[in-house]
Structures are given as C-alpha cells and as structure tokens.
Design a protein around this motif. Sequence first.
Motif, mmCIF file in Angstrom:
data_model
loop_
_atom_site.group_PDB
_atom_site.id
_atom_site.type_symbol
_atom_site.label_atom_id
_atom_site.label_comp_id
_atom_site.label_asym_id
_atom_site.label_seq_id
_atom_site.Cartn_x
_atom_site.Cartn_y
_atom_site.Cartn_z
ATOM 1 N N ARG A 114 -54.052 30.114 -92.937
ATOM 2 C CA ARG A 114 -54.998 29.533 -93.890
ATOM 3 C C ARG A 114 -55.089 28.023 -93.720
ATOM 4 N N LEU A 115 -53.952 27.370 -93.479
ATOM 5 C CA LEU A 115 -53.974 25.927 -93.296
ATOM 6 C C LEU A 115 -54.671 25.541 -91.990
ATOM 7 N N GLU A 116 -54.756 26.453 -91.051
ATOM 8 C CA GLU A 116 -55.510 26.204 -89.821
ATOM 9 C C GLU A 116 -57.003 26.434 -90.026
ATOM 10 N N ASP A 117 -57.360 27.339 -90.934
ATOM 11 C CA ASP A 117 -58.769 27.701 -91.125
ATOM 12 C C ASP A 117 -59.478 26.881 -92.196
ATOM 13 N N GLU A 118 -58.723 26.338 -93.152
ATOM 14 C CA GLU A 118 -59.346 25.624 -94.268
ATOM 15 C C GLU A 118 -60.112 24.406 -93.776
ATOM 16 N N MET A 167 -63.438 17.188 -83.385
ATOM 17 C CA MET A 167 -62.229 17.847 -83.876
ATOM 18 C C MET A 167 -61.210 16.774 -84.239
ATOM 19 N N VAL A 168 -60.465 17.010 -85.313
ATOM 20 C CA VAL A 168 -59.407 16.084 -85.725
ATOM 21 C C VAL A 168 -58.074 16.816 -85.740
ATOM 22 N N THR A 169 -57.013 16.089 -85.487
ATOM 23 C CA THR A 169 -55.666 16.651 -85.509
ATOM 24 C C THR A 169 -54.991 16.266 -86.818
ATOM 25 N N LEU A 170 -54.593 17.255 -87.613
ATOM 26 C CA LEU A 170 -53.946 17.027 -88.902
ATOM 27 C C LEU A 170 -52.527 17.565 -88.872
ATOM 28 N N GLU A 171 -51.665 16.948 -89.653
ATOM 29 C CA GLU A 171 -50.269 17.386 -89.741
ATOM 30 C C GLU A 171 -50.109 18.436 -90.830
ATOM 31 N N HIS A 230 -42.792 20.751 -89.024
ATOM 32 C CA HIS A 230 -44.013 19.968 -88.877
ATOM 33 C C HIS A 230 -44.757 20.448 -87.633
ATOM 34 N N GLN A 231 -46.038 20.685 -87.771
ATOM 35 C CA GLN A 231 -46.823 21.046 -86.607
ATOM 36 C C GLN A 231 -48.268 20.594 -86.792
ATOM 37 N N PRO A 232 -48.941 20.235 -85.698
ATOM 38 C CA PRO A 232 -50.337 19.779 -85.782
ATOM 39 C C PRO A 232 -51.308 20.959 -85.755
ATOM 40 N N VAL A 233 -52.462 20.772 -86.377
ATOM 41 C CA VAL A 233 -53.545 21.748 -86.305
ATOM 42 C C VAL A 233 -54.837 21.018 -85.995
ATOM 43 N N GLU A 234 -55.745 21.693 -85.293
ATOM 44 C CA GLU A 234 -57.047 21.133 -84.943
ATOM 45 C C GLU A 234 -58.095 21.670 -85.914
ATOM 46 N N ILE A 235 -58.827 20.748 -86.562
ATOM 47 C CA ILE A 235 -59.807 21.111 -87.583
ATOM 48 C C ILE A 235 -61.156 20.491 -87.220
ATOM 49 N N PRO A 236 -62.259 21.234 -87.354
ATOM 50 C CA PRO A 236 -63.581 20.642 -87.085
ATOM 51 C C PRO A 236 -63.907 19.516 -88.062
#
Length: 235
Positions: free
Chosen positions: A149-153, A169-173, A209-215
């Motif tokens: 969910r935190l990857e898709d939100e 795309m942005v990289t979020l923690e 802690h891990q990064p996710v890519e979000i549009p």
Amino acid sequence: MSVLTMQLAGPLQAWGASARFARRTTEQAPTKSGVIGMLAAALGLQRTDDLADLAALRFGVRVDQRGVPVRDYQTAQHFDTGRSMPLSERFYLADAVFVAAVEGEGDLIERLHRALREPVFLPYLGRRSCPPARPIELAVHHDQTLDARLEDEQWRASSWHQRKSREPMVTLETIIEADGTEGLVDTLRDQPLSFDPRHRRYALRGVRHQPVEIPNPAAPRPIADHDPTAALRGQ
C-alpha cells in the motif's frame, strides 16, 4: 488482513520517542506510539485503558514531504506564587507530510476508519498544539499488505512541493515495522504498552528503511515532436 492509510499534514508536527522534561525533541517521522495514541483518542479510549489490540497493529510510514525542523522556547510561571518554571525547548517539524498506515484484522481497521471520521477526542499530530491541516483518514484497503500500500499510494506532498521536482518519478523513504524475520534492522522505543500518566511504558521494536518510487503528478508532460514545415508540405 486490511490496511488503513492516513495522511498526516499540518503546519507543525512533533513525534517524540525519547523526549523528557524541559527538552522535547521530535523524531523525523511519526512514531508508532504517537499514531496509536491518536487512534485511541479517536475511539474515545482513556489513558488507562488496555491498548493490546491497537499495539498489535503493524505500523509503517512514508515520508512524502520531509519538513523543516524548528525550535521554540517556552516559559511558564506558577499561578499561585508567580515563580518562574525552568525554560523549556520544544522542537517541531514544519510543513511536513507523511502517509501512515496500520495493518490488522478487517473489523478493527474498519472501526478505526469510522472513528477517524467521527472522533470522540480531536486528533492532533503528536502534540495538542499541532492540529492537522487535512482530513486524516484516507481509505481502507482489504487483501493488501502494508508494504504494497505504501508503494501504491499516490504522492501526498503539497502541490508546491511536487512542482519543485520536475522528474516523473520521485524516490520516497518508508519506515516499516519489521516482522521479526528480517536480518539487520534499526530499533525505536515507541512500541506503546501503556499511556497511563502514572507509568507510561514503551518497548523497543524493529524497523527497516527502504526507498519506493512514486509517480509525480505535477511533473511536466513531454512535448510532442513538432515539425514547423509540415503545413507547407500539406501534412
């Protein structure tokens, strides 16, 4: 299992995990104890009530807009004597935005969602002086893990913050509660055991802690190829 997503956005936030006495610091992201306390207040629980079902929820947070640390000095006097109390420091995060999520049984998650819509006690972002600037509840997601969910939100940062990044795309923690099977993880003492003011208790919990890519919805759209001589060629 089901997941409840929340947005935590406001002019000021303060999430203390080890703040005591005259120096009240803040973590760089919401703590589990702070968010569980907010949910308990929405349900109308008293500080001495049992927290077992809420504390058992798996917790994660995504840093959508990191915010700026600020410091405030506070003074106070005893009402009866006029005697000054020690100078205290309060630290806050200004203009921060987070997506928080809790994962648990569907019935409890649905009840928490309803409570955030009609809270018994008003929610605040870590301290009573930090009201939210947006509705906290987002949605309930069934049959999806907290990690997914935190990857898709969608990116919940302020529009001006989104426009600052021109990348698509942005990289979020993300800071997600470890399930006990991972290897090396960090620890935080923010697992709530009791909010009783006579004996508040918190345990250690593991986080990763891990990064996710979000549009980025505000990214400039690519300009289509344009041939200025096409009209002259009858195209």
